[in-house]
Design an enzyme around this catalytic site. Sequence first.
Site, PDB file in Angstrom:
ATOM      1  N   LEU A 206       0.735  -0.995  -0.081  1.00  0.00           N
ATOM      2  CA  LEU A 206       0.087   0.115   0.043  1.00  0.00           C
ATOM      3  C   LEU A 206       0.981   0.987   0.154  1.00  0.00           C
ATOM      4  O   LEU A 206       1.689   1.338   0.733  1.00  0.00           O
ATOM      5  CB  LEU A 206      -1.140   0.028   1.163  1.00  0.00           C
ATOM      6  CG  LEU A 206      -1.774  -1.118   1.315  1.00  0.00           C
ATOM      7  CD1 LEU A 206      -2.697  -1.020   2.898  1.00  0.00           C
ATOM      8  CD2 LEU A 206      -2.827  -1.464   0.181  1.00  0.00           C
ATOM      9  N   LEU A 207       0.561   1.945  -0.923  1.00  0.00           N
ATOM     10  CA  LEU A 207       1.259   3.110  -0.996  1.00  0.00           C
ATOM     11  C   LEU A 207       0.460   4.494  -0.856  1.00  0.00           C
ATOM     12  O   LEU A 207      -0.576   4.538  -1.124  1.00  0.00           O
ATOM     13  CB  LEU A 207       2.060   3.636  -2.513  1.00  0.00           C
ATOM     14  CG  LEU A 207       2.931   2.281  -2.840  1.00  0.00           C
ATOM     15  CD1 LEU A 207       3.230   2.531  -4.507  1.00  0.00           C
ATOM     16  CD2 LEU A 207       4.104   2.138  -2.057  1.00  0.00           C
ATOM     17  N   ASP A 208       1.166   5.648  -0.248  1.00  0.00           N
ATOM     18  CA  ASP A 208       0.125   6.523   0.134  1.00  0.00           C
ATOM     19  C   ASP A 208       0.121   7.804  -1.005  1.00  0.00           C
ATOM     20  O   ASP A 208      -0.638   8.470  -0.927  1.00  0.00           O
ATOM     21  CB  ASP A 208       0.889   7.530   1.430  1.00  0.00           C
ATOM     22  CG  ASP A 208       2.320   8.119   1.030  1.00  0.00           C
ATOM     23  OD1 ASP A 208       2.844   7.581  -0.197  1.00  0.00           O
ATOM     24  OD2 ASP A 208       2.789   8.707   1.465  1.00  0.00           O
ATOM     25  N   LYS A 209       0.622   7.431  -2.235  1.00  0.00           N
ATOM     26  CA  LYS A 209       0.433   8.413  -3.146  1.00  0.00           C
ATOM     27  C   LYS A 209       0.836   7.502  -4.342  1.00  0.00           C
ATOM     28  O   LYS A 209       1.569   6.505  -4.494  1.00  0.00           O
ATOM     29  CB  LYS A 209       1.398   9.483  -3.091  1.00  0.00           C
ATOM     30  CG  LYS A 209       2.717   9.405  -3.338  1.00  0.00           C
ATOM     31  CD  LYS A 209       3.729  10.655  -3.141  1.00  0.00           C
ATOM     32  CE  LYS A 209       5.056  10.312  -3.269  1.00  0.00           C
ATOM     33  NZ  LYS A 209       5.853  11.705  -3.218  1.00  0.00           N
TER      34      LYS A 209
END
Length: 359
Positions: free
Chosen positions: A319-322
Amino acid sequence: MSTQALSMIPLPPRALVTRGILRDALIESFVKLLPQQQWKNPVMFVVYVGSVLTTVLWFQALAGKGEAPAGFILAVTLWLWFTVLFANFAEAVAEGRSKAQAAALRSAKRDTMAKKLDKPQKGAGRSLVASAALRKGEAFLVEAGDFIPADGEVIEGVASVDESAITGESAPVIRESGGDFSSVTGGTRVLSDWLVVRVSVNQGESFLDRMIAMVESARRQKTPNEIALTILLVKMTLIFMFATVTLLPFSIYAVDITKTGNPVTITVLVALLVCLIPTTIGGLLSAIGLAGIGRMLRANVIAVSGRAVEAAGDVDVLLLDKTGTITLGNRQAFNFLHAPGVTEDELADVAQLACVARR
């Protein structure tokens, strides 16, 4: 998982192993024959000591006082030295790949000319200097189309900056003096207006320099599993060493009792010990760990520690924040679908103009 994504810094494609890496690894495999280097790997150190011992026995055999024929001792000695050199060569190749990745990062650094200001204001006198000559606290001016030569803080002006080379974000960002958006990174490009920037780091302390340091330092760290496996290999080596050493007095006793045959030679015992101990695992253990870091580097991901490499093998979902960390970093056309009456060249020119930022 302690890792730092570097997909925003595209590395030039490199071959897995080049001639230069093999040449340097071959030289390094002989340099690693120093005792202080061999001691770092206890299993291979035993093979190293055995190689030295059989070499001495071979010279003794040449003098006519050998325990076995000189040809036999020489054959065993050559195989033992080959084993040691092969382990050194495998580790040197893996280290050479890490150094090559660091060199690729260095090649990504831009050696630009900076408009150094005599005073931290736009109207002050300026002089052109190399970006490497800038020092912390000095000020420089960047205008539309210029590459920012060093990391710093904006002290005057407002401008649109393309940071896709660093962050992976296609859209330009606004950088201005004061507030939370005043920092700029070397290697990014100013698209519009101008900025007066004060250098915040000295040469060798920039963002890209820290990434290079991470690549070079990662190869010196052992994972917990590697440490545990090393302890196991050392214990197995000690057990087989004790078992081999006891064969010599038993052999001498058997010859004395039966009055036939000859006691087993030290050369044979050394060869037997090397065959019993986990030589292959011990010799390739460090190379395997470095290969894991190398595979992550090929995906433009720097592992801060060996623990991160092991954890990466258990990751199913990331999961990436952007989205910027997984995008290409800039617009790229794969195909032009032009309307009737419009040529493909005309469509390409219009698309290119639409992507150019204006003041």
